[in-house]
Design an enzyme around this catalytic site. Structure first.
Site, PDB file in Angstrom:
ATOM      1  CD  GLU A  48      -2.698   0.869   2.726  1.00 37.00           C
ATOM      2  OE1 GLU A  48      -2.380  -0.022   3.559  1.00 37.00           O
ATOM      3  OE2 GLU A  48      -3.691   1.595   2.875  1.00 37.00           O
ATOM      4  CE  LYS A 117      -7.352   1.158   3.165  1.00 35.34           C
ATOM      5  NZ  LYS A 117      -6.189   1.599   3.968  1.00 35.34           N
ATOM      6  CB  CYS A 153      -4.999  -1.970   4.121  1.00 34.19           C
ATOM      7  SG  CYS A 153      -4.273  -1.993   5.785  1.00 34.19           S
TER       8      CYS A 153
END
Lengths: 581, 581
Positions: A48, A117, A153
């Site tokens: 990330e 995300k 994540c």
């Protein structure tokens, strides 16, 4: 192409990047790409925000920072000829000021897709809603005939059906790129969750974490690929960089489980973009790479390594060559010295012995013995002449006022001034040696023993300090930290015959209360009902609450618990809440 | 009831509450209710989160804090017999861990409705998405025949159509309860926006702000009621508590503009709850209360009053009786002393003169003269004997190393130790005297002149320090701060013939660059293109960027600009970004 099964050689780059160091991060990423080419990796992944480092905090509000990250993404892509790559970066949105925490999908030098995300953490140490807009589209790539659901994540833990939508679209592998900050035990919890996800959803789960220290955070690495039965196919090291290559084999029999578009639309609100990347596996005929066995760490070993990495990265990334710390002969400064030597090498650590009229003889000799064991330089600067001069000067004001903590703090601040003088003169970073139990209760002197640039033990309770020293001594195979340091009763040695227990409960009791209050958020009543002593509980809570102003001026330190002081725990100083209902 | 028009007497309580001081806040709220009763107020309003104080930060993560706030809401409601009240509080949601920033609608001792804040600020100093769930329902109350659209703080500026939905439902008054932190010029900007809203939407706008200091924030008050033509009906004081009573008269002719439910459903996605509160106005036959004229403040007067309030509240709310500060004879410490005296009274302020071998004679005499003008106690503690003792002690290590900032910092830290010794011995809060220009460039000594509990000038640039002193002297009608303090060239007096301009650009130039960089987020290129000197711009930016570690350990101070250092500007220490694209 092998018709009996589909194969994907995945290479996950467990990278230690630096926030804002675009050129440095780029060089590191290039280097691994060469290795990936050599190993015929079909899909290379980076963590990330690998391009710019994580977390960039308010640098993200600077449009020039975002442009630079995009420029480096382009530069990076140009070097990916014949490779399939996924990397984290900051994406610009359609609206002004809209940015995304994103993953670029790169196929043979072309940026063919972007995943944004969706689940933005905004709790604990995280402020992602301060910066990022939420993505709204799931992604499934097809690489070498294998369908890969990509996410970032927190997305993988979402209960909003993201992963389910990817699986319905046929995802056989869930690929997660992450920057997940460490606290003790987290890697085990995370692994258990990944196992469960893999088994429950019958998919391969590939988890590519970041590694390294960034201010108060340490990313632990521990990247891992788990197969559909919950077996580890490959795993990365803990607390160090690694390139984790995993041969993922999908049985022909497993087939594609994608539902028709129509069914999908019915069963999920998520729009899933499907991207075909590479039809053939480059490694199909090459020898299989076997899983490295996962290393088992003790609780203490894990925390110790986190502290070493966090220390090394803070010091090196901030351009320091040496550190200096006061060696009191006590266990806290001993542990800080040992960690510093493990992180930086003995030639980069300087100890200072600053005895006073209240220092026991063994404190001085223990500091000398420790420095000898560590083979580090030890400077001696007794504080007595200065202490007396302060007392003389202040006697004009204080008259015959009773001696109290004032005189104790003066000594601690003389030491702070000495250590900072060495720091200023030679450019050494000063390391304060206080632990979490002190930081919690305010049993530390502002501008005295709290002075310094990086507080390694800020989140380490005193009882854990003992365990870490025992661990390190046992690893050394001898009393690296002298036994007399471990045996002596804890004392600040700021007045005659002082003991920490004069002001605080014994550390076993104190640390249990602190864990309940600070980490677990328990109330006084809850703790008392659980059998803790009422007076002690109330005393400790009062100390914690009224020491917020001290902590606000404390140097940064390494988060190793679930609730470190700092951005994990944002309390007002001006606060009259009494903790009651 | 008067049939020709409808009347509503609104009483807005501009309250200074304390975070977590439920009992104290409750007593204050009770007191105003009595006054409201006496004045026949139809609707009494209190600011955002008045029950618990704003911002409670992570106290909001403690369920006991939420319960206590609910308990005090109930207690408060029990005292509202025969009154209509709106007050901010924290509401519990239907799901576990769901809380809302809410307004309770209270009619004659009954909690008949709740509005939940919709737009949750999560930028600048705000972290509301860390805590609160977003509301999804607009509210329109009917009080004395007048329709009142209720909302909280940011909601009123929303472009999502909240206000429009309320107006479509017939709202004739928009009532906003707020806790809006101050920065210079903000009240004027806000007022202009309220005027525009009132005129554009043809509604009365009633804005009930909080007042007071809470750590780094000051709430400025400036509550106001503006009629449909943009005329002020009533306004609250700036930087002090107030009870703002406004007689709102709605012409019978203006009629109700509510559209039919059907039209509303078509034109808005927002669900609007309509709540009837009180059919008749209690004051209809009483004499009309005329608008108080709005007070005009100069730029300097406004900022000065913000600093006085922020100082007084921090010190009093944290239980201190006295403050102590070093009086160097320079302008920064002079301003801090004057503000402290204005905030706390002369008997609560103690100055310390700590001359060194480098102090000019006028510095010492100026400190004495200032203390005389302010009629405050002045303690004298020369640092020379200590400085010499430090130099002697360190000569063993430093040998013939060149004298540099190390020796300057030692002096600053001796002073820090003296001030803290007085603070520790007598329980006085230490006030550091550094300004924003120093804080920005790192032209201050950690643990030296930065030592203390509350940095009043932390967000005040040096050039503004001069203006504030000129303002205060002019208000005093004589040289309260001696002219020689104002005239002398700025100097830290830590080496012979030192001038701030040896290390920094002249303050006029420095402050312009700092404003462009820190407040306006301009790039080096942008500033250079705007005509600023390239070398100076790059030097200043470098200083700002590399001083982040110092600011992280700085005490809290009062935010008065758009971008204060602190939670307004969250930058990593470990950061290699060079500012370039």
């Amino acid at each position: 192409m092998d018709t009996s099964s589909r194969r994907l050689r995945l290479g996950m780059v467990q990278l230690d990047v630096t926030v804002g160091d675009f050129a440095g991060n780029h060089r590191k990423m290039q280097r691994v790409l060469r290795e990936a080419r050599r190993l015929n990796v079909d899909l290379v992944t980076f963590p990330e925000l690998a391009i710019c480092g994580y977390p960039p905090e308010d640098l993200l509000l600077n449009p020039r920072f975002i442009y630079k990250n995009l420029r480096y993404l382009v530069k990076f892509i140009q070097n990916t000829v014949n490779m399939n790559v996924v990397t984290g970066f900051v994406d610009y949105g359609e609206e002004e000021d809209e940015i995304y925490n994103a993953a670029a999908i790169i196929y043979c030098g072309r940026h063919i897709g972007t995943y944004r995300k969706i689940i933005l953490p905004n709790y604990g140490v995280f402020d992602e809603k301060r910066y990022f807009t939420r993505g709204d589209e799931c992604t499934v790539l097809e690489v070498c005939g294998v369908k890969v659901g990509l996410n970032i994540c927190e997305d993988i833990w979402s209960e909003e059906g993201l992963v389910e939508a990817q699986i319905r679209e046929g995802a056989e592998v869930l690929l997660n790129i992450s920057a997940s900050p460490y606290h003790y035990g987290k890697s085990k919890e995370r692994l258990a969750q990944l196992f469960e996800l893999a088994r429950k959803k019958k998919v391969v789960v590939a988890y590519n974490n970041m590694v390294g220290g960034q201010d108060e955070l340490v990313f632990d690495g521990n990247s891992v690929v788990v197969d559909q039965r919950g077996k580890i196919i490959a795993c990365g090291k803990q607390f160090s960089e690694d390139f984790v290559v995993a041969d993922i084999v999908i049985d022909a029999a497993s087939g594609r489980r994608a539902q028709s578009k129509k069914d999908l639309a019915k069963s999920s609100d998520w729009f899933v973009q499907s991207i075909g990347v590479a039809p053939f596996s480059g490694y199909a005929d090459k020898p299989h790479i076997d899983a490295r066995p996962m290393q088992e760490y003790s609780h203490e070993a894990e925390i110790y390594d986190a502290l070493v990495l966090g220390t090394r990265d803070y010091i090196e990334k901030n351009g320091f060559k040496k550190v200096v710390l006061g060696l009191s002969g006590g266990i806290d400064s001993a542990l800080v010295a040992v960690i510093a030597v493990d992180a930086l090498g003995k030639n980069s650590v300087v100890g200072v012995s600053m005895p006073s009229r209240y220092s026991s003889e063994s404190s001085v000799t223990d500091a000398v013995l420790l420095a000898k064991n560590l083979d580090i330089k030890l400077i001696s600067l007794p504080i007595e002449p200065l202490f007396q001069t302060y007392l003389d000067a202040l006697s004009v004001v204080f008259g015959d006022a009773k001696t109290d903590t004032t005189e104790e703090n003066i000594q601690a601040r003389i030491r702070g001034n000495f250590v900072m003088a060495l720091s200023n003169k030679y450019g050494w970073l000063a390391l304060p040696t206080g632990n979490k139990s002190e930081m919690a209760t305010g049993y530390a002197t502002l501008y005295g023993d709290m002075a310094g640039g990086f507080a390694i033990l800020k989140d380490v309770p005193k009882t854990l300090v003992y365990k870490l020293v025992a661990y390190r001594n046992s690893k050394a195979g001898y009393d690296l930290v002298p036994q007399s340091v471990i045996d002596k009763p804890p004392s600040a040695e700021l007045r005659a015959n002082q003991r920490d227990t004069d002001s605080l409960p014994p550390y076993e009791i104190l640390d249990a209360i602190l864990k309940a209050y600070v980490e677990d958020g328990q109330s006084a009543i809850g703790m008392i009902e659980a059998g803790m002593d009422e007076n002690t509980v109330r005393q400790v809570i009062r100390l914690v609450d009224k020491s917020e102003y001290k902590r606000r001026q404390a140097p940064p330190g390494i988060k190793i618990t679930t609730h470190a002081f700092g951005r994990d725990r944002r309390l007002p100083i001006t606060n009259k809440y009494d903790g009651k209902i």
